[in-house]
Design an enzyme around this catalytic site. Structure first.
Site, short mmCIF file in Angstrom:
data_model
loop_
_atom_site.label_atom_id
_atom_site.label_comp_id
_atom_site.label_asym_id
_atom_site.label_seq_id
_atom_site.Cartn_x
_atom_site.Cartn_y
_atom_site.Cartn_z
N SER A 214 0.89 -1.33 -0.14
CA SER A 214 0.02 -0.14 -0.29
C SER A 214 0.81 1.24 0.01
O SER A 214 0.33 2.30 -0.75
CB SER A 214 -0.95 0.04 1.16
N CYS A 349 4.41 0.14 13.29
CA CYS A 349 3.16 0.08 13.82
C CYS A 349 3.08 -0.47 15.39
O CYS A 349 2.14 -1.02 15.94
CB CYS A 349 2.01 -0.69 12.99
#
Length: 843
Positions: A214, A349
């Site tokens: 992405s 993350c």
């Protein structure tokens, strides 16, 4: 009598055998075996009650997870990264489902036109949408910090999107546009790193841990910001260590149809040097140095608990400790491959300081003053963020905290005895690092996931490289000369025996290119700023993290010899470029009247021998990488497909190759023949009818088609900016001119996309789940009954709902999986085109 007794015993034994499972299996003519789960037997699927009689399941699959972890709460309370008074909101945010977000992709004018249609035809109509519980749902809103309103956030759940009749049209739009690549299902915080990289069209970019792709797609879009520019000058090298995830990466990047990307399969911490031609153009070579590097490293992922609730159960303090060294090696290698003046973005993350600030602090300690943190507080206005911390603790499995390595007992595991995991001991050095320039995003601040980002700039050559050592000696010599200046001002001093200039010259002479941007191919980059360390530098005193607080020169640990990526694995098909005497090129050039300025030597096929079926196009920079690094680089895929061999290749009146829809935006500026300018009504006709007669087109289109012989054509719609109802961006698609008919060779989802731009109300696909929802609504069933019936169908609804799960259900960053073929056969190509052309909008 004795005979009757014997006969009775025999019959009794036969009766007992006939009732056994073995005899039953013998009677059926098959061998008996134990029933597998789910294939019959007591308590298995066949004995389940009817779905109407089953107990109600939870409405959301996430509700089945216990979202508690005492070690997690103890660890983050001890770190103090959550502002005072916000702890309860922090936990509540982590336990709530993550809102779905999507991003509109594509070239600038195309993305703006799609955004205009989305806001007018879809989002403006979503006013009174309610969930299954009867709660009024907020309509999608643009993400405030993303430029040009190209990223949107919605509170609709998976079930709402898939089953609500009011959301059917909007969901169908998301499914179609995601498949065509015009919409990307991407988490909001995942969009931040590419934005902070400040990518320009001419930049050379490396994405070290790229899968699932992405962020890579976002980087490719930034290269193509100018419409009509086929080759922007820059490129993206997308790398991942997992071979299977590389094909997922190819699937994501291929949808953008760019000739400027390359997918490689290497360990990021041992990313090989790439040799490219020198900018001087004198036939020499340099080691490739990147303008931008993205290091989205593997992490524990505790910032993804909202979409991956199983992290609650798996999380432990040892995860960050185990990953710390790997993350440091990857970002160190990224800095080595970065050019002086370039920028690197490090992101995870995870909220764990051991994976975030500790890695950055260890890297800055090693690099000394050659790398600095960039202040990005003025970027992305509207993004709520926290500054990085300068104090953190290391926690053991038993819950003990240590603030420095001196506090760790000597009998502890070696994982806890890494100085790089602790804050630097020298407060002056710690302050000079300016760790407050890092960014940490907490989930409850803007209803997102947790994330960490740091932007680094390389100011000069690294201290452990040959160029860095030469610069350091030069500075020391200059300081010494300056100190002696008052005593020797009258008499010039001759150069000492070990003059720096002589050493630098000798090094350049012996080792080839010795600058910060690379060196000769024979030297393999060792000791350069993009190298992995020279042999004499391999004798390091200690691990890089153990140099925190030391006054001596910081050096990384010795580089281990990396195993070749293709050893023991499948070797990809070759990349064979066209040559000047390529026999196919004159046929293509003459049939389509391709301009002489077209770089036909950048065309390639994936086979040495046999019939060439598919032709790909890459940029000059990508071609140089492929040709100069054939033996030390494992390339999975690259470029864009521009031509495919036609099925009727025996005809002398038609080209052997037809145009491919994937590469037509890149090829269009060079095609001077077989172009047909069409109106919007022509585009709608060609996209809705299978083989319309030529006389149905407008007079202008008929006049252009009349002199053309049968074969592949390209149809171009130029935007009409004066008409507010017309399409305001260029549309290009390929087709076929028959004897009396014309047809478009556009895939099914692309057809729906073009019709959306034309303002045509496309019929919503009637899936099984949606039809059942409509039936239940007509019968007036309650929401609870609907949830009960729908929950029971989750395992039975395989093919009926697979298509609907693509857009907002299963197309997440970590769940998407696809394979891409490296070569195509004629039968596969023609069958795909026939099915695309014959599949109308009315399904």
């Amino acid at each position: 009598m004795r005979n009757f007794a014997s006969l009775g015993r025999l019959l009794f034994s036969l009766r007992s055998i006939s009732t056994s499972p073995v005899s039953a299996s013998i009677k059926m003519g098959r061998r008996w075996k134990k029933k597998r789960p789910g294939h019959g037997g007591p308590g298995q699927r066949r004995d389940r009650p009817h779905r109407d009689q089953r107990q109600q399941r939870p409405n959301e699959w996430q509700d089945t997870f216990v979202k508690e972890n005492k070690d997690f709460e103890r660890f983050y309370k001890g770190q103090g990264i959550v502002p005072e008074g916000e702890w309860d909101q922090f936990l509540e945010g982590l336990r709530s489902p993550l809102p779905a977000t999507f991003r509109i992709t594509g070239y600038k004018s195309h993305a703006q036109e799609l955004l205009r249609r989305v806001k007018g035809q879809y989002i403006s109509q979503l006013l009174d949408v309610t969930s299954e519980d009867g709660e009024l749902l907020e309509k999608p809103q643009p993400i405030p910090w993303y430029p040009d309103e190209l990223a949107w956030r919605t509170n609709y759940s998976r079930k709402d999107l898939r089953r609500s009749p009011a959301l059917a049209k909007f969901h169908d739009f998301l499914v179609t546009e995601t498949e065509t690549g015009n919409v990307s299902r991407q988490e909001a915080v995942s969009m931040i790193p590419p934005l902070l990289l400040d990518v320009q069209p001419h930049h050379k970019i490396l994405d070290m841990c790229a899968a699932p792709g992405s962020k890579t797609a976002q980087l490719i879009e930034m290269l193509h910001t100018e419409d009509g520019q086929s080759f922007p000058g820059g490129f993206v090298v997308a790398n991942d260590a997992d071979n299977k995830r590389c094909y997922m990466l190819v699937h994501q990047a291929k949808r953008l149809n760019s000739p400027c990307f390359l997918v490689t399969n290497h360990d990021a911490s041992h990313m090989p040097n790439m040799t490219v031609p020198s900018d001087a153009g004198d036939g020499t070579t340099d080691t490739l140095a990147y303008d931008r590097v993205l290091c989205d490293v593997p992490c524990s992922g505790d910032g993804t608990m909202r979409k991956n609730p199983d992290v609650w159960k798996k999380w432990s303090p040892g995860q960050g400790q185990n990953l710390h060294n790997l993350q440091l090696r990857i970002v160190r290698r990224g800095i080595e491959l970065l050019r002086v003046g370039g920028q690197l973005v490090y992101s995870t993350c995870s909220l764990n300081p051991l994976e975030d600030e500790a890695v950055i602090a260890a890297l800055l300690t090693e690099c000394e003053d050659s790398v600095e943190l960039v202040d990005v507080s003025d970027k992305l206005a509207g993004l709520k963020r926290l500054s990085g911390v300068s104090a953190w603790k290391v926690m053991t499995k038993s819950g003990d905290f240590f603030s420095s390595i001196e506090e760790v007992p000597t009998d502890r595991h070696s994982n806890l005895r890494r100085a790089s995991m602790f804050p630097p001991a020298d407060p002056d050095k710690l302050q000079a690092m300016q760790l407050n320039r890092c960014i940490r995003i907490l989930p409850h601040h803007q209803d997102t996931g947790g994330f960490f980002v740091a932007v680094l700039r390389k100011t000069k050559a690294l201290p452990w490289t040959r160029q860095g050592k030469a610069d350091r000696r030069k500075e020391e010599t200059a300081e010494t000369d300056e100190a002696k200046q008052p005593d020797t001002s009258a008499t010039p001093v001759p150069a000492p025996e070990g003059d720096v200039s002589n050493e630098t010259g000798a090094a350049a002479k012996d080792d080839g290119e010795g600058s910060a941007t690379g060196q000769g191919e024979e030297d393999d980059g060792k000791g350069s700023d993009t190298g992995q360390g020279k042999e004499d530098d391999g004798k390091k005193e200690a691990e890089a993290g153990n140099s925190n607080g030391s006054d001596s020169l910081a050096r990384p640990p010795p580089a281990k010899k990396a195993k070749l990526a293709w050893e023991g694995s499948y070797k990809e098909d070759p990349f064979v470029f066209f040559t000047e005497d390529e026999e196919l090129w004159p046929i293509m050039r003459d049939f389509y009247q391709i301009s002489d300025t077209f770089p036909h030597l950048q065309l390639l096929v994936r086979c040495y021998e046999g019939k060439k079926r598919t032709v790909y196009l890459v940029s000059k920079e990508v071609k140089d990488i492929l040709q100069y690094n054939e033996n030390n680089l494992k390339v999975i895929n690259c470029g864009v497909r521009v031509m495919v061999r036609s099925r009727n290749d025996k005809s002398k009146t038609m080209s052997l190759f037809r145009l491919a829809q994937d590469g037509i935006p890149t090829l269009l500026p060079y095609i001077q023949g077989r172009r047909v300018e069409i109106k919007q009504e022509d585009a709608i006709l060609l996209l809705t009818e299978e083989n319309p007669h030529i006389h149905k087109l407008t007079a202008e289109a008929r006049d252009q088609l009349k002199p053309l012989e049968e074969g592949s054509i390209v149809m171009v719609y130029e935007p009409d900016m004066s008409n507010p109802d017309a399409v305001h961006c260029k549309m290009v698609f390929v087709g076929w001119r028959g004897k009396v008919t014309v047809r478009s060779f556009v895939p099914k989802n692309d057809r729906r996309h073009f019709l959306l731009l034309c303002g045509v109300d496309v019929e919503v696909r009637k899936t099984k789940r949606r039809m059942m929802a409509l039936e239940k609504e007509a019968k007036g069933q309650t929401a609870n009954e609907e949830a009960e019936e729908g929950a029971g169908e989750e395992e039975e609804d395989g093919e009926g709902g697979a298509e609907e799960d693509v857009a907002m259900a299963t197309r997440s960053d970590d769940e998407t999986m696809a394979t891409t073929e490296t070569s195509d056969t004629v039968e596969e190509e023609t069958s795909a085109i026939d099915s695309d052309a014959q599949s109308g909008i009315k399904e």
